[in-house]
Design a protein around this motif. Structure first.
Motif, PDB file in Angstrom:
ATOM      1  N   LEU A  86      60.686  36.199  73.271  1.00 18.49           N
ATOM      2  CA  LEU A  86      60.742  36.187  74.735  1.00 18.49           C
ATOM      3  C   LEU A  86      61.797  37.164  75.251  1.00 18.49           C
ATOM      4  CD1 LEU A  86      59.608  35.007  77.320  1.00 18.49           C
ATOM      5  CD2 LEU A  86      61.229  33.122  77.088  1.00 18.49           C
ATOM      6  N   ASP A  87      62.960  37.195  74.623  1.00 20.54           N
ATOM      7  CA  ASP A  87      63.989  38.169  75.016  1.00 20.54           C
ATOM      8  C   ASP A  87      63.458  39.595  74.906  1.00 20.54           C
ATOM      9  OD1 ASP A  87      65.936  36.326  75.629  1.00 20.54           O
ATOM     10  OD2 ASP A  87      67.011  36.529  73.733  1.00 20.54           O
ATOM     11  N   ASP A  88      62.790  39.892  73.797  1.00 21.15           N
ATOM     12  CA  ASP A  88      62.251  41.239  73.603  1.00 21.15           C
ATOM     13  C   ASP A  88      61.156  41.566  74.604  1.00 21.15           C
ATOM     14  OD1 ASP A  88      64.013  41.731  71.544  1.00 21.15           O
ATOM     15  OD2 ASP A  88      62.570  41.290  69.950  1.00 21.15           O
ATOM     16  N   VAL A  89      60.307  40.591  74.916  1.00 19.60           N
ATOM     17  CA  VAL A  89      59.228  40.815  75.882  1.00 19.60           C
ATOM     18  C   VAL A  89      59.806  41.104  77.263  1.00 19.60           C
ATOM     19  CG1 VAL A  89      57.326  39.669  77.102  1.00 19.60           C
ATOM     20  CG2 VAL A  89      57.494  39.501  74.621  1.00 19.60           C
ATOM     21  N   LEU A  90      60.820  40.356  77.645  1.00 22.92           N
ATOM     22  CA  LEU A  90      61.438  40.595  78.954  1.00 22.92           C
ATOM     23  C   LEU A  90      62.122  41.963  78.988  1.00 22.92           C
ATOM     24  CD1 LEU A  90      62.788  37.028  79.734  1.00 22.92           C
ATOM     25  CD2 LEU A  90      60.722  38.133  80.616  1.00 22.92           C
ATOM     26  N   TYR A  91      62.681  42.391  77.866  1.00 21.71           N
ATOM     27  CA  TYR A  91      63.267  43.733  77.793  1.00 21.71           C
ATOM     28  C   TYR A  91      62.168  44.788  77.936  1.00 21.71           C
ATOM     29  CZ  TYR A  91      66.231  47.584  76.375  1.00 21.71           C
ATOM     30  OH  TYR A  91      66.927  48.752  76.354  1.00 21.71           O
ATOM     31  N   LEU A  92      61.025  44.559  77.276  1.00 22.91           N
ATOM     32  CA  LEU A  92      59.891  45.481  77.430  1.00 22.91           C
ATOM     33  C   LEU A  92      59.445  45.575  78.880  1.00 22.91           C
ATOM     34  CD1 LEU A  92      57.632  44.642  74.343  1.00 22.91           C
ATOM     35  CD2 LEU A  92      58.786  46.809  74.815  1.00 22.91           C
ATOM     36  N   GLN A  96      59.256  48.836  81.201  1.00 20.63           N
ATOM     37  CA  GLN A  96      58.063  49.174  81.978  1.00 20.63           C
ATOM     38  C   GLN A  96      58.420  49.428  83.439  1.00 20.63           C
ATOM     39  OE1 GLN A  96      55.199  46.016  82.107  1.00 20.63           O
ATOM     40  NE2 GLN A  96      54.076  46.962  83.768  1.00 20.63           N
ATOM     41  N   ALA A  97      59.234  48.555  84.025  1.00 20.05           N
ATOM     42  CA  ALA A  97      59.638  48.740  85.421  1.00 20.05           C
ATOM     43  C   ALA A  97      60.413  50.043  85.584  1.00 20.05           C
ATOM     44  CB  ALA A  97      60.477  47.553  85.884  1.00 20.05           C
ATOM     45  N   GLY A  98      61.305  50.315  84.646  1.00 20.64           N
ATOM     46  CA  GLY A  98      62.065  51.562  84.704  1.00 20.64           C
ATOM     47  C   GLY A  98      61.164  52.775  84.574  1.00 20.64           C
ATOM     48  N   LEU A 112      53.317  49.887  77.547  1.00 21.88           N
ATOM     49  CA  LEU A 112      54.407  48.914  77.688  1.00 21.88           C
ATOM     50  C   LEU A 112      53.878  47.617  78.294  1.00 21.88           C
ATOM     51  CD1 LEU A 112      57.261  51.257  78.943  1.00 21.88           C
ATOM     52  CD2 LEU A 112      57.286  49.924  76.819  1.00 21.88           C
ATOM     53  N   GLU A 113      53.009  47.748  79.281  1.00 17.68           N
ATOM     54  CA  GLU A 113      52.411  46.574  79.915  1.00 17.68           C
ATOM     55  C   GLU A 113      51.580  45.777  78.907  1.00 17.68           C
ATOM     56  OE1 GLU A 113      48.959  46.779  82.893  1.00 17.68           O
ATOM     57  OE2 GLU A 113      50.753  46.637  84.157  1.00 17.68           O
ATOM     58  N   ALA A 114      50.794  46.473  78.098  1.00 18.94           N
ATOM     59  CA  ALA A 114      49.965  45.797  77.086  1.00 18.94           C
ATOM     60  C   ALA A 114      50.845  45.109  76.045  1.00 18.94           C
ATOM     61  CB  ALA A 114      49.025  46.805  76.416  1.00 18.94           C
ATOM     62  N   ALA A 115      51.919  45.766  75.621  1.00 21.21           N
ATOM     63  CA  ALA A 115      52.824  45.165  74.640  1.00 21.21           C
ATOM     64  C   ALA A 115      53.485  43.914  75.214  1.00 21.21           C
ATOM     65  CB  ALA A 115      53.878  46.180  74.205  1.00 21.21           C
ATOM     66  N   ALA A 116      53.916  43.981  76.471  1.00 16.54           N
ATOM     67  CA  ALA A 116      54.533  42.821  77.108  1.00 16.54           C
ATOM     68  C   ALA A 116      53.516  41.690  77.256  1.00 16.54           C
ATOM     69  CB  ALA A 116      55.111  43.204  78.474  1.00 16.54           C
ATOM     70  N   ARG A 117      52.306  42.014  77.649  1.00 14.58           N
ATOM     71  CA  ARG A 117      51.254  41.003  77.792  1.00 14.58           C
ATOM     72  C   ARG A 117      50.991  40.319  76.440  1.00 14.58           C
ATOM     73  NH1 ARG A 117      48.094  43.967  80.619  1.00 14.58           N
ATOM     74  NH2 ARG A 117      47.017  44.893  78.853  1.00 14.58           N
ATOM     75  N   HIS A 118      50.903  41.124  75.388  1.00 14.51           N
ATOM     76  CA  HIS A 118      50.690  40.586  74.041  1.00 14.51           C
ATOM     77  C   HIS A 118      51.878  39.709  73.627  1.00 14.51           C
ATOM     78  CE1 HIS A 118      49.232  40.461  69.921  1.00 14.51           C
ATOM     79  NE2 HIS A 118      50.466  40.765  69.531  1.00 14.51           N
ATOM     80  N   GLY A 119      53.076  40.151  73.943  1.00 12.66           N
ATOM     81  CA  GLY A 119      54.269  39.376  73.626  1.00 12.66           C
ATOM     82  C   GLY A 119      54.284  38.033  74.337  1.00 12.66           C
ATOM     83  N   HIS A 120      53.865  38.009  75.604  1.00 12.80           N
ATOM     84  CA  HIS A 120      53.791  36.737  76.337  1.00 12.80           C
ATOM     85  C   HIS A 120      52.767  35.807  75.689  1.00 12.80           C
ATOM     86  CE1 HIS A 120      56.613  37.067  79.601  1.00 12.80           C
ATOM     87  NE2 HIS A 120      56.181  38.276  79.902  1.00 12.80           N
TER      88      HIS A 120
END
Length: 139
Positions: A86-92, A96-98, A112-120
C-alpha cells in the motif's frame, strides 16, 4: 572573490555529472543524484532483481514453512506485506500525479496508473487473505 570564474565542483559532483546520472531535487535533501538507465540497462536490472528474488525464494519458503504452523501465524506477515504494498502504491500515485502535473508523456502516466491500479487490487487480495486467517481459526 573574483566574479565570472566558474564555481568549484566537488569530486562527487564531477563523478555524478558523467553521462547516466541526473541531478534532481528532493524536498528532504535538496540536491539528489539519481542513476538514469538505458532500456538495455533496465532489462539488466530487471534480470538481476528476478535472479536475486529466485535465489532467496528457497530461504523464504523454508522460513515460512517452519514458522507458519497455523492460519494465525500467517496473519501478521500478510498484514505487513499489505502495508508495504500500500505504501508503494500510494507512492506510485504520487509519481503519477507529478508526471501529469509536469506534462510528461501520456504513455508514462498511463503505465503508472495501471501499476497503481494493479497494486490496489493486490492490497485488496491481501486484505481478503488476512480476513481468511481469522475465518480459518474459527472453524
Amino acid at each position: 572573490m573574483a566574479l565570472g570564474l566558474p564555481t568549484r565542483r566537488s569530486p562527487l559532483d564531477r563523478i555524478l555529472a558523467r553521462p547516466g546520472w541526473h541531478r534532481g531535487y528532493d524536498r528532504t535533501q535538496d540536491d539528489v543524484w539519481h542513476r538514469v538507465y538505458t532500456s538495455s540497462e533496465i532489462d539488466a536490472v530487471h534480470t538481476e532483481q528476478s535472479e536475486s528474488a529466485c535465489r532467496q525464494s528457497p530461504d523464504h519458503a523454508a522460513l515460512a514453512t517452519a514458522r507458519n504452523t497455523d492460519a494465525l501465524h500467517v496473519q501478521p506477515t500478510v498484514l505487513d506485506v499489505r502495508d508495504r504494498v500500500l505504501d508503494d502504491v500510494l507512492y506510485l500515485e504520487g509519481l503519477q500525479a507529478g508526471a501529469r502535473n509536469r506534462g510528461l508523456p501520456n504513455e508514462l502516466i498511463e503505465r503508472l496508473e495501471a501499476a497503481a491500479r494493479h497494486g490496489h487490487a493486490l492490497t485488496m487480495l491481501l486484505a481478503d487473505t488476512a480476513r481468511a486467517t481469522t475465518r480459518a481459526t474459527t472453524r
